[in-house]
Design a protein around this motif. Structure first.
Motif, mmCIF file in Angstrom:
data_model
loop_
_atom_site.group_PDB
_atom_site.id
_atom_site.type_symbol
_atom_site.label_atom_id
_atom_site.label_comp_id
_atom_site.label_asym_id
_atom_site.label_seq_id
_atom_site.Cartn_x
_atom_site.Cartn_y
_atom_site.Cartn_z
ATOM 1 N N THR A 288 35.135 -47.665 25.082
ATOM 2 C CA THR A 288 35.590 -46.285 24.873
ATOM 3 C C THR A 288 35.992 -45.670 26.208
ATOM 4 O OG1 THR A 288 33.543 -44.998 25.232
ATOM 5 C CG2 THR A 288 33.754 -46.127 23.124
ATOM 6 N N ALA A 289 36.661 -44.545 26.131
ATOM 7 C CA ALA A 289 36.981 -43.786 27.342
ATOM 8 C C ALA A 289 35.693 -43.231 27.929
ATOM 9 C CB ALA A 289 37.935 -42.648 27.018
ATOM 10 N N SER A 290 35.556 -43.326 29.240
ATOM 11 C CA SER A 290 34.376 -42.798 29.916
ATOM 12 C C SER A 290 34.784 -42.356 31.311
ATOM 13 C CB SER A 290 33.269 -43.857 29.995
ATOM 14 O OG SER A 290 33.627 -44.875 30.923
ATOM 15 N N THR A 291 33.838 -41.818 32.055
ATOM 16 C CA THR A 291 34.145 -41.438 33.434
ATOM 17 C C THR A 291 34.333 -42.662 34.313
ATOM 18 O OG1 THR A 291 31.764 -41.226 33.840
ATOM 19 C CG2 THR A 291 32.978 -39.209 33.308
ATOM 20 N N VAL A 292 33.977 -43.829 33.813
ATOM 21 C CA VAL A 292 34.215 -45.076 34.543
ATOM 22 C C VAL A 292 35.681 -45.471 34.456
ATOM 23 C CG1 VAL A 292 33.711 -47.558 34.601
ATOM 24 C CG2 VAL A 292 31.854 -45.903 34.296
ATOM 25 N N SER A 293 36.272 -45.367 33.254
ATOM 26 C CA SER A 293 37.673 -45.746 33.053
ATOM 27 C C SER A 293 38.170 -45.269 31.700
ATOM 28 C CB SER A 293 37.828 -47.270 33.144
ATOM 29 O OG SER A 293 39.154 -47.658 32.860
ATOM 30 N N GLY A 344 31.843 -37.311 17.818
ATOM 31 C CA GLY A 344 30.861 -38.388 17.805
ATOM 32 C C GLY A 344 31.382 -39.708 18.302
ATOM 33 N N CYS A 345 32.702 -39.790 18.565
ATOM 34 C CA CYS A 345 33.326 -41.044 18.984
ATOM 35 C C CYS A 345 33.865 -40.975 20.409
ATOM 36 C CB CYS A 345 34.472 -41.413 18.043
ATOM 37 S SG CYS A 345 33.986 -41.496 16.310
ATOM 38 N N TYR A 346 33.772 -39.818 21.028
ATOM 39 C CA TYR A 346 34.322 -39.587 22.368
ATOM 40 C C TYR A 346 33.318 -38.729 23.123
ATOM 41 C CZ TYR A 346 37.448 -37.594 25.955
ATOM 42 O OH TYR A 346 38.024 -37.183 27.137
ATOM 43 N N TYR A 347 32.871 -39.226 24.262
ATOM 44 C CA TYR A 347 31.863 -38.498 25.025
ATOM 45 C C TYR A 347 32.061 -38.778 26.504
ATOM 46 C CZ TYR A 347 27.251 -37.069 26.778
ATOM 47 O OH TYR A 347 26.233 -36.469 27.471
ATOM 48 N N MET A 348 32.190 -37.720 27.278
ATOM 49 C CA MET A 348 32.390 -37.843 28.716
ATOM 50 C C MET A 348 31.154 -37.336 29.453
ATOM 51 S SD MET A 348 35.163 -39.151 29.923
ATOM 52 C CE MET A 348 36.596 -39.889 29.135
ATOM 53 N N THR A 349 30.640 -38.172 30.345
ATOM 54 C CA THR A 349 29.473 -37.778 31.125
ATOM 55 C C THR A 349 29.346 -38.674 32.352
ATOM 56 O OG1 THR A 349 27.078 -37.434 31.046
ATOM 57 C CG2 THR A 349 27.930 -39.357 29.892
ATOM 58 N N ASN A 350 28.704 -38.143 33.375
ATOM 59 C CA ASN A 350 28.311 -38.960 34.522
ATOM 60 C C ASN A 350 26.836 -39.341 34.433
ATOM 61 O OD1 ASN A 350 30.773 -39.085 36.053
ATOM 62 N ND2 ASN A 350 30.501 -36.914 36.507
ATOM 63 N N TYR A 351 26.162 -38.852 33.394
ATOM 64 C CA TYR A 351 24.744 -39.134 33.195
ATOM 65 C C TYR A 351 24.616 -40.092 32.009
ATOM 66 C CZ TYR A 351 24.367 -35.132 36.289
ATOM 67 O OH TYR A 351 24.497 -34.279 37.357
ATOM 68 N N ASP A 353 22.313 -41.907 30.923
ATOM 69 C CA ASP A 353 21.095 -41.909 30.116
ATOM 70 C C ASP A 353 21.201 -40.953 28.936
ATOM 71 O OD1 ASP A 353 21.074 -39.675 31.753
ATOM 72 O OD2 ASP A 353 18.907 -39.706 32.091
ATOM 73 N N THR A 354 22.267 -40.137 28.874
ATOM 74 C CA THR A 354 22.464 -39.222 27.741
ATOM 75 C C THR A 354 23.364 -39.815 26.658
ATOM 76 O OG1 THR A 354 24.437 -38.106 28.656
ATOM 77 C CG2 THR A 354 22.279 -37.277 29.354
ATOM 78 N N VAL A 355 23.954 -40.972 26.903
ATOM 79 C CA VAL A 355 24.939 -41.524 25.959
ATOM 80 C C VAL A 355 24.332 -41.735 24.582
ATOM 81 C CG1 VAL A 355 26.351 -43.560 25.429
ATOM 82 C CG2 VAL A 355 26.400 -42.562 27.723
ATOM 83 N N GLY A 356 23.124 -42.281 24.525
ATOM 84 C CA GLY A 356 22.493 -42.558 23.238
ATOM 85 C C GLY A 356 22.237 -41.336 22.378
ATOM 86 N N LEU A 357 22.260 -40.157 22.979
ATOM 87 C CA LEU A 357 22.082 -38.917 22.223
ATOM 88 C C LEU A 357 23.392 -38.410 21.629
ATOM 89 C CD1 LEU A 357 19.744 -37.036 24.741
ATOM 90 C CD2 LEU A 357 19.053 -38.137 22.599
ATOM 91 N N HIS A 358 24.519 -38.889 22.149
ATOM 92 C CA HIS A 358 25.818 -38.321 21.775
ATOM 93 C C HIS A 358 26.822 -39.343 21.237
ATOM 94 C CE1 HIS A 358 24.794 -34.465 23.692
ATOM 95 N NE2 HIS A 358 24.215 -35.193 24.618
ATOM 96 N N TRP A 359 26.693 -40.595 21.612
ATOM 97 C CA TRP A 359 27.592 -41.660 21.112
ATOM 98 C C TRP A 359 26.711 -42.772 20.572
ATOM 99 C CZ3 TRP A 359 28.764 -46.780 21.356
ATOM 100 C CH2 TRP A 359 30.034 -47.173 20.879
ATOM 101 N N ARG A 360 26.728 -42.920 19.246
ATOM 102 C CA ARG A 360 25.810 -43.849 18.583
ATOM 103 C C ARG A 360 26.617 -44.875 17.798
ATOM 104 N NH1 ARG A 360 23.651 -38.615 18.256
ATOM 105 N NH2 ARG A 360 24.843 -38.217 16.355
#
Length: 425
Positions: A288-293, A344-351, A353-360
């Motif tokens: 998925t799209a992330s702050t990594v790429s 629920g399918c797109y989530y941008m973060t630098n943290y 450890d929060t991914v599991g709360l927002h992208w499942r």
């Protein structure tokens, strides 16, 4: 209070134990199967306003439930367990896991990665609901609707397509089917194999530093000692984590092949959540799209363009097909849903450890996951409206909006803007 502090501090010094962090999840054992979870058995019938008539469907689906994709994890797990058995360190729970793993290998022999009977039933059920929910799309008043379907070359995707179409044919054998399968469809169905930018992204392991940092801090090692025994000699702590993840993957995949497995026999709920979160983060970073790429999402650009152009063709009266169906993989859907920025399918973060709360992944791509884009026509004005269903549940198309019925002209503009500039028509 001082005693409680000492106990907590002591717990954090014992290898493989940790207090649950503020971002720790508490999902059920079933949910923690993640993308290996079978498709929901209970799905509510579709409801839409009487003023609208369904006239066209674009569908992108994942293959149904399957046997394990390969034997690699089972063989790796067997090597660990056999070694513990020969050393005399294996625990009773480890022996139960050994029996389960042996059963998985025996049942999967000659069927690795194949669609199983549950997967076929999932596709038939989705096809049945599509026919009943949006029957006007398949109307035979003019001699039979045309349904165009494609799949990737993977046998489980081909069989998913044929199971789906076979059921539609049983519902109405006057439907005319046009099908295509094979590597010719890879640019749409398997861009993760063909997109040059993505292949470079994978080769450069751009995603790995974030993942490995999370793995080191989160992946539990306790299951390794619980199953292999306290006296089992590991080369390094990451080997304990490797075992835990391997065992997780084998156990989590049992339901998709119709095999009973009680994960609580091998993992605490906290451990299972932690293991799921590692697997979930890896998919998030790779697909998925992330702050990594942004590259993992952008590989779905051609597929999204195809969805836009086929809908345009129908609206403009240039299309023969009343439905375009596509059958691919979780790796087909995750980029597409992220590119479209669906809730629920797109989530941008630098943290991370929060991914599991927002992208499942269990919400996004369970087995037989699907995106249905249903075009409706207003009975009075003749205007076209688009509704987007994810796993047969309506979701708002545009971020910040609660509307699930969007005029096609507006929806088209939004979807076009989701594309990278170089891909926009």
């Amino acid at each position: 209070m001082r005693k409680l502090f000492v106990l907590l501090a002591l717990a954090m010094t014992i290898p493989g134990t940790r207090a649950a962090g503020p971002m720790a999840t508490n999902y059920t054992y079933a949910e923690c199967r993640g993308s290996l979870m079978p498709y929901p058995a209970e799905v509510n019938p579709a409801v839409y306003p009487d003023s609208l008539t369904p006239v066209y469907i674009n569908h992108v689906g994942r293959h149904g439930a399957r046997y394990p994709a390969s034997s690699a994890n089972c063989h790796k797990l067997a090597r660990y367990l056999s070694r513990a058995d020969s050393l005399g360190t294996i625990t009773p729970a480890g022996r139960r896991l050994m029996r389960l793993n042996d059963a998985v290998m025996a049942q999967s022999e000659g069927r690795w990665g194949a669609l199983d009977s549950l997967g076929m039933a999932e596709q038939r059920a989705i096809a049945t609901r599509m026919f009943y929910n949006f029957g006007e799309v398949f109307s035979t008043a003019s001699g039979g609707a045309v349904v165009s379907a494609i799949s990737s070359y993977s046998p489980r995707c081909m069989m998913s397509m044929f199971s789906f179409l076979h059921q539609l044919d049983r519902m109405d054998n006057r439907i005319n089917f046009i099908t295509s399968t094979g590597r010719v469809n890879s640019p749409l169905m398997r861009p993760f194999d063909t997109d040059a930018d993505y292949l470079k992204f994978r080769a450069d392991y751009v995603w790995r530093p974030a993942y490995e940092e999370y793995l080191r801090s989160t992946c539990p090692s306790a299951p390794a000692r619980k199953l292999l025994g306290e006296r089992f000699a590991f080369g390094a702590r990451d080997e304990e984590q490797d075992f835990s993840l391997t065992a997780y993957y084998v156990v989590a995949g049992c339901a998709a092949m119709g095999m009973e497995a009680d994960a609580s026999d091998f993992f605490s709920r906290e451990e299972y959540n932690a293991l799921w979160s590692c697997f979930n983060l890896r998919q998030y970073l790779q697909r998925t799209a992330s702050t990594v790429s942004a590259v993992p999402a952008e590989i779905a650009s051609d597929l999204l363009l195809d969805i836009i152009s086929t809908t345009d063709a129908f609206v403009e009266g240039r299309a023969d097909a009343a439905a375009n169906l596509r059958f691919g993989h979780a790796e087909t859907l995750m980029p597409l849903l992220s590119l479209m920025r669906l809730k629920g399918c797109y989530y941008m973060t630098n943290y991370f450890d929060t991914v599991g709360l927002h992208w499942r992944d269990f919400d996004v791509v369970p087995m037989a996951a699907n995106l249905q884009m249903i075009l409706f026509k207003a009975k009075t004005s003749g205007r076209y409206y688009l509704r987007v269903d994810l796993n047969e549940q309506p979701v708002p198309l545009q971020p910040g909006s609660s509307s699930v019925y969007v005029p096609w002209s507006e929806a088209r503009l939004y979807l076009t803007r989701c594309l990278p500039l170089i891909k926009q028509p």
